[in-house]
Design an enzyme around this catalytic site. Structure first.
Site, PDB file in Angstrom:
ATOM      1  N   GLU A  57      -3.707  -4.378   3.218  1.00 28.70           N
ATOM      2  CA  GLU A  57      -5.057  -3.960   2.833  1.00 28.70           C
ATOM      3  C   GLU A  57      -5.096  -3.648   1.339  1.00 28.70           C
ATOM      4  O   GLU A  57      -4.078  -3.449   0.709  1.00 28.70           O
ATOM      5  CB  GLU A  57      -5.499  -2.728   3.633  1.00 28.70           C
ATOM      6  CG  GLU A  57      -4.435  -1.677   3.868  1.00 28.70           C
ATOM      7  CD  GLU A  57      -3.845  -1.058   2.622  1.00 28.70           C
ATOM      8  OE1 GLU A  57      -4.604  -0.777   1.674  1.00 28.70           O
ATOM      9  OE2 GLU A  57      -2.627  -0.843   2.580  1.00 28.70           O
ATOM     10  N   GLU A  85      -0.945  -3.203   0.404  1.00 28.77           N
ATOM     11  CA  GLU A  85      -1.056  -4.652   0.282  1.00 28.77           C
ATOM     12  C   GLU A  85      -0.220  -5.406   1.312  1.00 28.77           C
ATOM     13  O   GLU A  85      -0.106  -6.626   1.250  1.00 28.77           O
ATOM     14  CB  GLU A  85      -0.663  -5.139  -1.124  1.00 28.77           C
ATOM     15  CG  GLU A  85      -1.546  -4.641  -2.240  1.00 28.77           C
ATOM     16  CD  GLU A  85      -1.149  -5.205  -3.595  1.00 28.77           C
ATOM     17  OE1 GLU A  85      -0.652  -6.360  -3.669  1.00 28.77           O
ATOM     18  OE2 GLU A  85      -1.330  -4.504  -4.600  1.00 28.77           O
TER      19      GLU A  85
END
Length: 352
Positions: free
Chosen positions: A173, A316
């Protein structure tokens, strides 16, 4: 694919495939259970894929990107412009996880779930629900209909990855302010004290942390998310990225695609998915212990045992991407290792 239908499509793991995978592991010329948790994870992958033949060569990290209106409350060190920059960097291959993914032989798929501005990049999957969520200090993050749309966009992304031939995905994310929404969702799901599940994110001062805790506490008190309704929690205090990841876990289970849990934000989405469909717990592939305060609570709630302990808190999908290498190494032995018969070695026997 609707949320309701997806949940109906999630089956228990294929225990026959898992049993065959266990027999194969035990036939290899090595100590029984010599790879420990990695053997168990590959057995689980056999159950997910419904086959004892394991191939993990095609890999992808899906990064759900979205902005959060609560940033207006000064709960983050960075502004929303950073979300746009990093989303585009994910597309052009320069973001942090891109370098790690290349080392692992994995593709990166950024998904615009709700970045606050338009983003450009040929690899970006455009699924924008809105230009960021509302500020949870002032109003609920999103409508229930938006939450369901975002979850279903995640489901669709899982099926897209399966259709594109990926054998396994990592979940990631990107979104400034998403540790605030994540802490709010965890506190609501687990009825946990906000101060226990809230950390400094990308680097808050003590005063900033105190402000963050107060914003979350007040939002939960004001909007009263229903502990027993994950969609209600996501709609009132969550984010589009968390919704997308929730759908990604549900869709991956429904279509037989192993999905690796990353850190606390990915884990929060996994818990939302598990609350919607308890069978999901058997599908979760853990990666690393997160440095965020809520990490241990999530691991306990999901009954998962991460194998990497590197004190990471980057996001991420970076921790999940590290799991690719470990799983590749284990799969290489599983697929190519000599058996006891090949080696003319007497097979080990389980000790009583």
């Amino acid at each position: 694919m609707t949320l309701e239908q997806t949940i109906k499509d999630i089956l228990p793991l294929d225990y026959e495939s898992m049993a065959r995978a266990k027999v194969h592991w035990d036939s290899l010329a090595k100590p029984l259970n010599g790879l420990g948790d990695l053997e168990k994870l590959l057995i689980r992958i056999a159950g997910i894929r419904r086959s004892s033949s394991i191939d993990l060569r095609r890999k992808c990290v899906v990064v759900m990107c979205a902005d959060n209106g609560v940033v207006a409350e000064g709960i983050s060190q960075s502004g929303q412009d950073v979300t746009k920059i990093i989303t585009e960097n994910l597309s052009n291959g320069t973001s942090t996880v891109c370098h790690m993914a290349r080392a692992a032989g994995a593709d990166v798929l950024p998904v615009d779930m709700g970045v606050a501005s338009e983003v450009q990049g040929e690899r970006i999957l455009h699924r924008k629900i809105a230009y960021g969520t509302q500020n949870i200090a002032k109003e609920p993050a999103m409508t229930r209909a938006q939450a369901i749309r975002a979850i279903e966009a995640g489901i669709e992304t899982a099926y897209l990855c399966r259709m594109q031939g990926y054998d396994i995905i990592a979940t990631g994310e990107m979104g400034i302010g998403n540790t605030t929404t994540t802490s709010a969702v965890i506190a609501a799901l687990l009825r946990a004290p906000v101060e226990l599940v809230t950390g400094r994110g990308s680097g808050l001062t003590t005063a900033g942390l105190e402000r963050k805790i107060k914003v979350i506490t007040d939002a939960i008190a004001r909007w009263k998310p229903d502990q027993h309704d994950p969609v209600d929690i996501l709609a009132k205090v969550g984010g589009f990225d968390i919704c997308g990841l929730t759908g990604l876990f549900l869709g991956s289970a429904a279509c037989g695609l192993p999905a690796i849990v990353d850190g606390v934000i990915s884990g929060t989405a996994a818990l939302c998915a598990a609350r919607m469909c308890p069978t999901i717990r058997d599908y979760l592939i853990p990666s690393h212990h997160t440095a965020e305060p809520a990490g241990a609570l999530l691991e306990q709630a999901l009954d998962i045992k991460p194998v990497i302990d590197a004190h990471m808190a980057l996001g991420e999908g970076t921790g999940a991407v590290l799991m690719f290498g470990l799983l590749d190494a284990a799969a290489s032995l599983y697929c190519n290792g000599n058996t006891f018969d090949d080696s003319n070695i007497e097979a080990y026997q389980p000790l009583s």
